[in-house]
Design an enzyme around this catalytic site. Structure first.
Site, PDB file in Angstrom:
ATOM      1  N   ASP A  24      38.788  83.650  21.122  1.00  0.00           N
ATOM      2  CA  ASP A  24      38.028  82.886  20.378  1.00  0.00           C
ATOM      3  C   ASP A  24      38.723  82.287  20.355  1.00  0.00           C
ATOM      4  OD1 ASP A  24      35.876  81.775  18.355  1.00  0.00           O
ATOM      5  OD2 ASP A  24      37.133  82.798  16.600  1.00  0.00           O
ATOM      6  N   GLY A  25      38.201  80.353  20.331  1.00  0.00           N
ATOM      7  CA  GLY A  25      38.306  79.198  19.628  1.00  0.00           C
ATOM      8  C   GLY A  25      38.486  77.918  20.728  1.00  0.00           C
ATOM      9  N   TRP A  29      38.818  74.126  21.157  1.00  0.00           N
ATOM     10  CA  TRP A  29      40.144  73.902  22.488  1.00  0.00           C
ATOM     11  C   TRP A  29      39.507  72.175  22.545  1.00  0.00           C
ATOM     12  CZ3 TRP A  29      39.356  72.731  27.364  1.00  0.00           C
ATOM     13  CH2 TRP A  29      41.183  72.222  27.716  1.00  0.00           C
ATOM     14  N   HIS A  41      34.728  76.453  28.041  1.00  0.00           N
ATOM     15  CA  HIS A  41      34.857  78.328  28.255  1.00  0.00           C
ATOM     16  C   HIS A  41      35.091  78.476  29.170  1.00  0.00           C
ATOM     17  CE1 HIS A  41      32.693  78.890  24.411  1.00  0.00           C
ATOM     18  NE2 HIS A  41      31.031  78.221  24.596  1.00  0.00           N
ATOM     19  N   LEU A 135      43.918  98.961  36.382  1.00  0.00           N
ATOM     20  CA  LEU A 135      43.442  98.541  35.223  1.00  0.00           C
ATOM     21  C   LEU A 135      42.236  98.707  35.613  1.00  0.00           C
ATOM     22  CD1 LEU A 135      44.750  96.979  32.550  1.00  0.00           C
ATOM     23  CD2 LEU A 135      43.265  95.528  33.809  1.00  0.00           C
TER      24      LEU A 135
HETATM   25  C1  FPP Z   1      34.536  82.104  21.973  1.00  0.00           C
HETATM   26  O1  FPP Z   1      34.735  80.887  21.867  1.00  0.00           O
HETATM   27  C2  FPP Z   1      34.037  82.091  23.211  1.00  0.00           C
HETATM   28  C3  FPP Z   1      33.177  82.871  23.810  1.00  0.00           C
HETATM   29  C4  FPP Z   1      31.771  83.157  22.675  1.00  0.00           C
HETATM   30  C5  FPP Z   1      32.671  83.161  24.514  1.00  0.00           C
HETATM   31  C6  FPP Z   1      33.725  83.634  25.694  1.00  0.00           C
HETATM   32  C7  FPP Z   1      33.934  83.924  26.733  1.00  0.00           C
HETATM   33  C8  FPP Z   1      34.576  82.994  27.432  1.00  0.00           C
HETATM   34  C9  FPP Z   1      36.239  82.981  27.820  1.00  0.00           C
HETATM   35  C10 FPP Z   1      34.064  83.106  29.097  1.00  0.00           C
HETATM   36  C11 FPP Z   1      34.160  83.836  30.354  1.00  0.00           C
HETATM   37  C12 FPP Z   1      34.616  85.289  30.316  1.00  0.00           C
HETATM   38  C13 FPP Z   1      34.947  86.508  31.386  1.00  0.00           C
HETATM   39  C14 FPP Z   1      35.096  87.632  30.239  1.00  0.00           C
HETATM   40  C15 FPP Z   1      34.499  86.183  32.758  1.00  0.00           C
HETATM   41  P1  FPP Z   1      34.059  79.310  20.921  1.00  0.00           P
HETATM   42  O2  FPP Z   1      32.894  79.132  21.344  1.00  0.00           O
HETATM   43  O3  FPP Z   1      33.708  80.117  19.866  1.00  0.00           O
HETATM   44  O4  FPP Z   1      34.828  78.995  19.726  1.00  0.00           O
HETATM   45  P2  FPP Z   1      35.181  78.220  18.345  1.00  0.00           P
HETATM   46  O5  FPP Z   1      35.089  79.128  17.250  1.00  0.00           O
HETATM   47  O6  FPP Z   1      36.511  77.351  18.297  1.00  0.00           O
HETATM   48  O7  FPP Z   1      33.902  76.626  18.765  1.00  0.00           O
END
Ligand code: FPP
Length: 256
Positions: A24-25, A29, A41, A135
């Site tokens: 998360d975050g 960021w 992302h 893994l």
């Molecule tokens: C949360 O941050 C993150 C997500 C919803 C997406 C996570 C995806 C990735 C890191 C991309 C790729 C992953 C793989 C496995 C290849 P947020 O957008 O909710 O952040 P915020 O809460 O600060 O808005």
């Protein structure tokens, strides 16, 4: 735990078998850096890469990453599309690295909701890595625990109706076997980044006895050292599974 944390400080015999992470975050960021959310992302993918490598090296058997929740479908269409594209691109690009590191890719969630090309790319990567013995990298896609539990209940009811399952045989193991995580051991440790103190519909059944670790660090900033810090914190905890501390100590003495 303050101060520097290194790999050598960890006890390799007491590694969690399964680590699950709510990444998360990314959005925050990006905002902090004056960038659009997608940059967060993209940076998050870099973290996925380094943490997967570190987990494989540390001898962890299962790493489950919450990449896209059922609720994430409600984000602006533009972000949903861009996230799907990023996931597909990442999987296509990283398959060679997974092969090199003997990592097997698995997925949990409602894959049928993903665009056909995404389903295809993930299926291909799963097939290609199926023989790897290191893994297990489990990506949760279009996943939510309540979705999974409703699906399991429906499946069990249908099996009872058809005579394939007897109602009196439904126990904890039967429920586990009807979840999308069937065959995967429950997580020992759950990490959530970005300072939010929630489980957010993630592995509700499977996390029953997991140790929880929350860090204010945003996912793109989550370093291997931060990961080791979480593992070290886990190793310092006493897992009682409902027993008393004395019982746990006696059990450990018998095992040794
Ligand atoms: C949360 O941050 C993150 C997500 C919803 C997406 C996570 C995806 C990735 C890191 C991309 C790729 C992953 C793989 C496995 C290849 P947020 O957008 O909710 O952040 P915020 O809460 O600060 O808005």
């Amino acid at each position: 735990m303050d101060g520097q944390v290194t790999k050598e400080m960890m006890d390799s015999r007491r590694m969690p078998r399964h680590v699950a992470i709510i990444m998360d975050g990314n959005g925050r960021w990006a905002k902090r850096h004056g960038l659009a959310r997608m940059f967060g992302h993209r940076q998050g993918v870099e973290t996925v890469h380094r943490i997967t490598e570190a987990a494989a090296e540390a001898g962890i058997r299962y790493l489950t990453l919450y990449a896209f929740s059922t609720e994430n479908w409600n984000r602006p269409q533009q972000e949903v599309d861009a996230l799907m594209e990023l996931l597909v691109d990442t999987i296509a690009k990283e398959t060679a690295t997974l092969m090199k590191n003997n990592v097997r890719l698995l997925t949990i969630g409602d894959l049928a909701r993903l665009p056909k090309t995404a389903q295809e790319k993930f299926r291909r990567c799963m097939e290609q890595t199926a023989g790897n013995t290191g893994l297990r990298l489990v990506i949760a896609l279009s996943y939510s625990s309540r979705w999974e539990l409703v699906r399991a209940v429906k499946q069990m009811v249908s099996e009872v109706q058809s005579g394939a399952l007897r109602a009196e045989d439904i126990d904890e193991m039967a429920v586990s076997e009807h979840l999308t995580t069937a065959g995967i051991p429950d997580p020992d440790l759950l990490i959530r980044t970005s300072g939010e103190l929630r489980i957010s519909n993630f592995l509700l059944w499977q996390l029953a006895y997991a140790e929880l670790y929350f860090t204010p660090c945003l996912w793109p900033d989550f370093t291997v050292e931060e990961f080791y810090r979480a593992l070290l914190d886990y190793q310092g905890r006493e897992r009682r599974f409902g027993k008393t501390s004395e019982q746990v100590k006696t059990d450990q003495e018998i095992k040794q």
